[in-house]
Design an enzyme around this catalytic site. Sequence first.
Site, PDB file in Angstrom:
ATOM      1  CG  ASP A  54       9.025  50.254  45.635  1.00 18.67           C
ATOM      2  OD1 ASP A  54       8.230  50.502  44.404  1.00 18.67           O
ATOM      3  OD2 ASP A  54       8.800  50.044  46.589  1.00 18.67           O
ATOM      4  CB  SER A  70       2.532  48.046  48.969  1.00 18.65           C
ATOM      5  OG  SER A  70       2.262  48.805  47.582  1.00 18.65           O
ATOM      6  CG  HIS A 114       6.180  47.696  44.995  1.00 17.10           C
ATOM      7  ND1 HIS A 114       6.435  48.703  46.008  1.00 17.10           N
ATOM      8  CD2 HIS A 114       4.991  47.135  45.221  1.00 17.10           C
ATOM      9  CE1 HIS A 114       5.391  48.790  46.729  1.00 17.10           C
ATOM     10  NE2 HIS A 114       4.493  48.142  46.207  1.00 17.10           N
TER      11      HIS A 114
END
Length: 317
Positions: free
Chosen positions: A266, A181, A295
């Site tokens: 996502d 991320s 995610h």
Amino acid sequence: MDLFSQKLKELEGLDVPSTKKADFDEFWSGVLKESGEKPLHAEERRIAYPFQEILVDEVVIDGIDGTPVFLWFLRPKADSKIPVIIHFHGYGESRGLPFDYAHWLLMGCAVIAPDFRMQGGTTGSRTGFTGSSETNLYAFGIGDKETYYHKFIISDALRAVDYAWKRGDLDKDRIIIDGNSQGGGIALTVAGLSDKISLCLADVPGNSWFEKRLLDRTGSMASVSEKIRKHPDQLETILNTLSYFDNINFAESIQCPVLVSTALHDGICPPETVFAAYNKIKSKKEISVYPCGEHDGGGPFHTWKKMEFIDGFLNSP
């Protein structure tokens, strides 16, 4: 499979124009020079830990502004120089605990894991940021590239790489960066900035195609989008600042092999934004697309794939 194939074809054909400003390279050359010239002042403290063959140190290095940046330095006991994996965590998280990295340690790698400032770990910040009334760090100091929060977490990441580079017990030819991320985005940025990186692994990376993320209000960019909603006159200023931190402008500079992951569901770092940067990478690259992932990308399955990817790199002729 037709719908999945069609979606993948659209993503692979995505060509987002660069937003790089004329002084982009000059700005980052200045940050690299500042980061490289300031002493790290590394302080290391051995931690007793129930891994019999692993050494665990908590290390504090100085950020470019003198902020104490806390990190783990973990490594197997070894008589020779060993490869190192530098892990960058996701937004609001932390470096975690030593056992979180057991899989890398069991592969014979050292691990360096910094806490990004003002997030879920120990690192604070000696630099104050304008816009501190905002609710998300990604809006702090966004009025100017010199004061923007991202400049400081990226420089902290670069300093962690310098710490690895200067250690005599680590192999300079096998410095691997990894992140998810936010951390995946920073891994791509660092790979584009530093010639010290041998391999880059970026899971569901952020910090790509910021304009799209602002428009769709995804992830941490939702707070910046909200700032623009309240102050629409600041749109151009904010877009200008973000252009200096967008991976669509770093991707072509990446020289090392790269493994990226993304997931079609996502909603934090959407696959369009990941491919916007990935498609511009010219070095050896591979992307894992998880059709029904969110995610978490490929989760533990992708961790296994990363281990195989690293193993192939470490044991190649």
